[in-house]
Structures are given as structure tokens and as C-alpha cells.
Design an enzyme around this catalytic site. Structure first.
Site, mmCIF file in Angstrom:
data_model
loop_
_atom_site.group_PDB
_atom_site.id
_atom_site.type_symbol
_atom_site.label_atom_id
_atom_site.label_comp_id
_atom_site.label_asym_id
_atom_site.label_seq_id
_atom_site.Cartn_x
_atom_site.Cartn_y
_atom_site.Cartn_z
ATOM 1 N N ASP A 40 0.810 -1.211 0.000
ATOM 2 C CA ASP A 40 0.000 0.000 0.000
ATOM 3 C C ASP A 40 0.847 1.266 0.000
ATOM 4 O O ASP A 40 2.078 1.228 0.167
ATOM 5 C CB ASP A 40 -0.926 0.013 1.224
ATOM 6 C CG ASP A 40 -2.114 -0.930 1.051
ATOM 7 O OD1 ASP A 40 -2.359 -1.361 -0.082
ATOM 8 O OD2 ASP A 40 -2.776 -1.235 2.058
ATOM 9 N N LYS A 62 -3.427 3.895 -2.359
ATOM 10 C CA LYS A 62 -4.308 4.992 -2.719
ATOM 11 C C LYS A 62 -3.837 6.238 -1.995
ATOM 12 O O LYS A 62 -3.305 6.177 -0.886
ATOM 13 C CB LYS A 62 -5.759 4.676 -2.361
ATOM 14 C CG LYS A 62 -6.022 4.472 -0.881
ATOM 15 C CD LYS A 62 -7.490 4.174 -0.628
ATOM 16 C CE LYS A 62 -7.752 3.948 0.861
ATOM 17 N NZ LYS A 62 -9.162 3.671 1.146
ATOM 18 N N MET A 176 -6.653 9.190 9.934
ATOM 19 C CA MET A 176 -7.143 9.607 8.601
ATOM 20 C C MET A 176 -8.228 10.678 8.712
ATOM 21 O O MET A 176 -9.246 10.627 8.008
ATOM 22 C CB MET A 176 -7.686 8.386 7.827
ATOM 23 C CG MET A 176 -6.682 7.256 7.696
ATOM 24 S SD MET A 176 -7.430 5.749 7.014
ATOM 25 C CE MET A 176 -8.509 5.238 8.356
#
Length: 512
Positions: A40, A62, A176
Site C-alpha cells: 500500500d 491509494k 485519517m
């Protein structure tokens, strides 16, 4: 009857919070078994070196909502690779089961009858606050902590977060949550959390790029906007944030955030990189040379064939040690054939390589350059003494020339050669333009000459980018190439170089 293909296995691995040193030993062992590695965005790519060089690597990260692969595609890829019989390492930032969607991937594997193993990782939820000097629980302040996602599934009709319940928990850690920071703080205040509650935002935690912004629940969103604070970042809310005043350590390290260019060969850069990282620096590998075997082994093999006739072996580098002992083995000899041969090493790093072979150095001069060896031999009568020097194809002649003049019988055998690494000028130029490079280090004359070959003779580093050399010989080569020398230490070792960097920047900060 056709034999059914054997299914592979998937390791769902927590890669840790960003600092490559925080991956677990078990994770490293699993990576070493992998045929396929799927990783990732928040995975430090330095960890990929633990996988076999012939493994297939797939980036599935991402960033800012831009997905390289959708989650459904990742799931399908895991299943397909395992059904093809591969051992798959699925590398996920932090811990795979803490807001990492690792559970979803494990469910898909289970439904398809694929064997999997989950290897927990050090979560950024705990590691990042620790590196910001914030203890999430602390006697007298709080014994409760909650980890909350700051980025819920946007397709949900309503939030799963019970804001009212969170008000009663001592420490809150939101992952996040930068994009939703205003909504998070407003929701907490609306549920009854005092606006004066201490809060901290930590960006790129556990890395040399870590940034910490402190404030209160009421003003942290405004502060983040003014500071252009971007993800990835973690929000910590609670009285424990005030501990940072006394517990801050990570960002206080003497070389914190300094980008240090390492021009050593790639396989030899780890020791210097480790020393720099321990002081908070950001080591940047830009090897200007590569070490390769010589064009032929004739000289060294001939010397090894009569190794018992020599009185001294002089090693001027760890590379010389490596290739000498490799050829010793290839010639069906070993350390027993060195009985009676004394060994001289140019410095402690080279002597350490001798120790790893089960031997000891008889002489390590105090001055770690060829002149230091000559001073030591000047005190001896070496008339007729046979000396073998396995060394680089191109090297200074002062050592064999002077020893021969003193009466010794000197054999110089090429053990290896240094060649241009093939790196591109644009790689380093971009780092300098972006302000990521603070120091360029040179650890040998060959690193300098090949640096000039790569960057061009007209390259002049900006004033803010310092030049550091490991000793007078390297410094002389750098000056001849037109570079100013900002940093040079008294002890010509990697440890000495790092100490000199620390001292330089300490003095620079004191004078500002």
C-alpha cells in the site's frame, strides 16, 4: 487424472507506521518467503528489500482518494495469486486490522478456501503519538483511550461514531481525519467535550519528516488550515497532549529532518544510514559507485597459490577483505592457510570484517589512511619482508611504493574494481531543488570522482547543501573537483563522520 494445483498462502502483514525499523521480525521472515508482494501507499518501500529480488511487486496504494487498484481488485488479485500457488505477502501500513481493511481481505480468502496468516503490525495509532512525546494513557490523567476512524465509508447514510460516548473517554486518537477535521472537532464539542481540551495533529509520524501541531479542540482545525497541514496525519485529543512539553524526544534529535545524501555503494550504505537515522536524519541513498569483481582473477589467484610465503597481508578496505576471502575459498583454501601470516587493516571497519572471518588483526594503525600504515611499518625492519596488498584496481600507489623503498617485497593484487553506478543526475537535482538535501557525504575518492562524472563538472551545490568528507584523502579529491569542504572529522570512520555532522549543525543552530 490431472493433479490439482496446490494453493498458495497469503500473509496479511502489518508493515508498521512508516519507520522501517518498526516492522516485526516475523513480518520480515514472511517477506523472505514471498513470491508476490502487494503493498500500500503508506508502506515504506525500504521494506521491499526483505523480499526476494525475483519476487513480483504490485503497488496497490491509494492517495487522496486516487486508487491504483480498487479494493475489489485487490481482493481478486490476492485470490488469483494464491490459487496459482504463490506465497503472497500483503503489506499494509500500520496494523492490518486497525482501519486497514485487512479483515475484509481475510474474509475473501476464507471464502475461497485459501490459507492465510495475519501478522500484526505496530499501529500508527500508538507509535505516532509516542514519537510526538504523547503517552496515550498516563497515571493521574487518564486510563482510557479510544481509536476512531476519521474517514468513514462515504456511502453510509449516517455515522457509526457515537460522539456522546466518546466525550467520556480520556484520550481520543483519530486516524485519517485531516480532511474531516472541522467536522470531528465540531461533533466532539457539540457532544459536550470542552473546547479547551488539548489537541495535537501529527503528520508523517515516526519518520524524519514528522511534523507536530498542538492547540486545543476549539482551534486545532483553524491552526491546521493556516499551516496547510496535509494528510497523512493523526489527531490526538485529551489532557495527555500536554505531556509533550516534557516527553518530546523524537524531534529533538540532533540531525532531525536533515536530508543526508549517501554516495557509498548501495550494499555498503546500511551502516552509515543506520547511524544517521539514529540521530534523526533522513538518509538518502545516491550511490555513485558500484563494486564489481576485477576483469580477471589472475593476480589474486597467483598470490593466493603461494599465500604461505607472505609475511603480511594488508587490507585497505572491507571490499578487499570480502573478495580476498571469496577467492581463498574458490581456490580451495581457508583461514588455516593463513597461519603465520600477519594481518594489517586500515581501520576498525576493515578489522571488523577480519574478525567476522574468525581472525584478528595484528595491526590497526591509529590513523586510518595509507599514511597511518606507513608510519607503523616505518618503525619496523621490513627488508626482504613479503607483503600482499589485495585492493581496488585503481588506488593510490603511495603504500606499495613506499614499502618497496623500505626494502619490502610487495605484491599488489587486484581484488575488485569500482565502477560508475549509473545513477542519473536528475534524481539528485530534484531532491536538491525540493530542499530535501542538506548534506552530501563522500566516503572515498572514488565516490567523489564518480559523483562528478554523474552530475557534471559544472555542478555546484547550493550554499545551504553542505559537503562532508570522511578524511583528508577524500577531501583533497573533493577540493580538486572544485567542491568546498564544510565538514571533516578527526576520526576517519562512519561513526566519526556522523559525530562531525552532529557537531556542525549543533554549532550552526547555536550561532543563529
Amino acid at each position: 487424472m490431472t493433479k490439482e494445483k496446490k494453493k498458495g498462502k497469503v500473509y496479511i502483514i502489518g508493515a508498521g507506521p512508516g519507520d522501517p525499523g518498526l516492522i516485526t521480525i516475523k513480518a520480515v521472515r514472511a517477506l523472505a518467503e514471498a513470491d508476490v508482494v502487494i503493498y500500500d501507499n503508506l508502506v515504506n518501500e525500504e521494506l521491499l528489500k526483505y523480499a526476494p529480488a525475483n519476487a513480483h511487486f504490485t503497488y496497490a496504494g491509494k492517495q487522496g482518494g486516487d486508487h491504483t487498484l480498487a479494493q475489489e481488485e485487490i481482493n481478486a488479485l490476492l485470490v488469483r495469486q494464491a490459487l496459482d500457488g504463490h506465497t503472497v505477502a500483503r503489506l499494509k501500513g500500520g496494523d492490518p486490522f486497525i482501519f486497514g481493511r485487512g479483515g475484509e481481505e481475510a474474509q475473501v480468502l476464507a471464502r475461497n478456501g485459501i490459507v492465510f496468516e495475519v501478522i500484526p503490525g505496530v499501529s500508527s495509532a500508538v507509535a505516532v503519538p509516542a514519537c510526538a512525546g504523547i503517552a496515550l494513557t498516563h497515571r493521574g490523567l487518564t486510563s482510557t483511550v479510544a481509536f476512531v476512524t476519521g474517514h468513514e465509508d462515504p456511502t453510509k447514510e449516517q455515522s457509526d461514531i457515537n460522539w456522546q460516548a466518546l466525550v467520556g473517554i480520556g484520550t481520543l486518537v483519530f486516524l485519517m481525519g485531516v480532511k474531516n477535521l472541522g467536522r470531528i472537532t465540531a461533533s466532539l464539542i457539540g457532544a459536550g467535550r470542552a473546547p479547551e481540551t488539548p489537541a495535537a495533529l501529527i503528520r508523517r509520524g515516526t519518520t524524519p519528516h514528522q511534523q507536530t501541531l498542538t492547540g486545543t479542540l476549539g482551534d486545532i482545525a483553524q491552526g491546521a488550515q493556516e499551516a496547510a497541514f496535509r494528510p497523512p496525519a493523526i489527531l490526538v485529543v485529551g489532557s495527555v497532549v500536554e505531556l509533550r512539553e516534557s516527553l518530546e524526544w523524537f524531534e529533538k534529535r540532533p540531525l532531525f529532518g536533515r536530508g543526508v545524501i549517501i554516495t557509498r555503494p548501495e550494499r555498503q550504505a546500511d551502516d552509515l544510514a543506520g547511524l544517521l537515522a539514529a540521530q534523526g536524519a533522513n538518509p538518502i541513498a545516491f550511490p555513485t559507485i558500484a563494486i564489481e569483481p576485477p576483469d580477471d582473477w589472475q593476480e589474486l589467484d597467483a598470490a593466493i597459490a603461494q599465500i604461505e610465503s607472505y609475511n603480511w597481508l594488508i587490507f585497505t578496505s572491507a571490499n578487499g577483505v570480502h573478495y580476498f576471502f571469496e577467492r581463498l575459498r574458490r581456490n580451495r583454501k581457508d583461514v588455516r592457510d593463513l597461519k603465520g601470516v600477519k594481518i594489517c587493516c586500515i581501520g576498525p571497519a576493515t578489522a571488523r570484517q577480519i574478525e567476522l572471518k574468525g581472525l584478528g588483526a595484528d595491526l590497526v594503525p591509529d590513523e586510518f589512511i595509507a599514511e597511518g600504515i606507513l608510519k607503523s611499518f616505518a618503525a619496523m625492519d621490513i627488508t626482504g619482508v613479503k607483503i600482499l596488498i589485495p585492493r581496488a584496481q585503481k588506488a593510490r600507489d603511495i603504500l606499495p611504493r613506499t614499502l618497496t623503498a623500505q626494502g619490502a617485497q610487495v605484491t599488489v593484487a587486484t581484488a575488485y574494481r569500482t565502477v560508475n553506478s549509473g545513477r542519473k543526475k536528475q534524481e539528485l537535482a530534484r531532491l536538491i531543488d525540493e530542499g530535501q538535501a542538506d548534506v552530501i557525504t563522500f566516503t572515498s575518492s572514488s565516490t567523489v570522482t564518480n559523483f562528478v562524472e554523474i552530475m557534471g563538472r559544472d555542478f555546484v551545490p547550493p550554499e545551504r547543501v553542505k559537503i562532508a568528507c570522511i578524511g583528508p584523502v577524500t577531501a583533497r579529491t573533493a577540493r580538486e573537483a572544485g567542491f568546498r569542504i564544510d565538514i571533516m572529522q578527526d576520526e576517519y570512520t562512519m561513526q566519526g563522520l556522523v559525530r562531525a555532522l552532529v557537531e556542525h549543525f549543533k554549532n550552526e543552530e547555536a550561532s543563529q
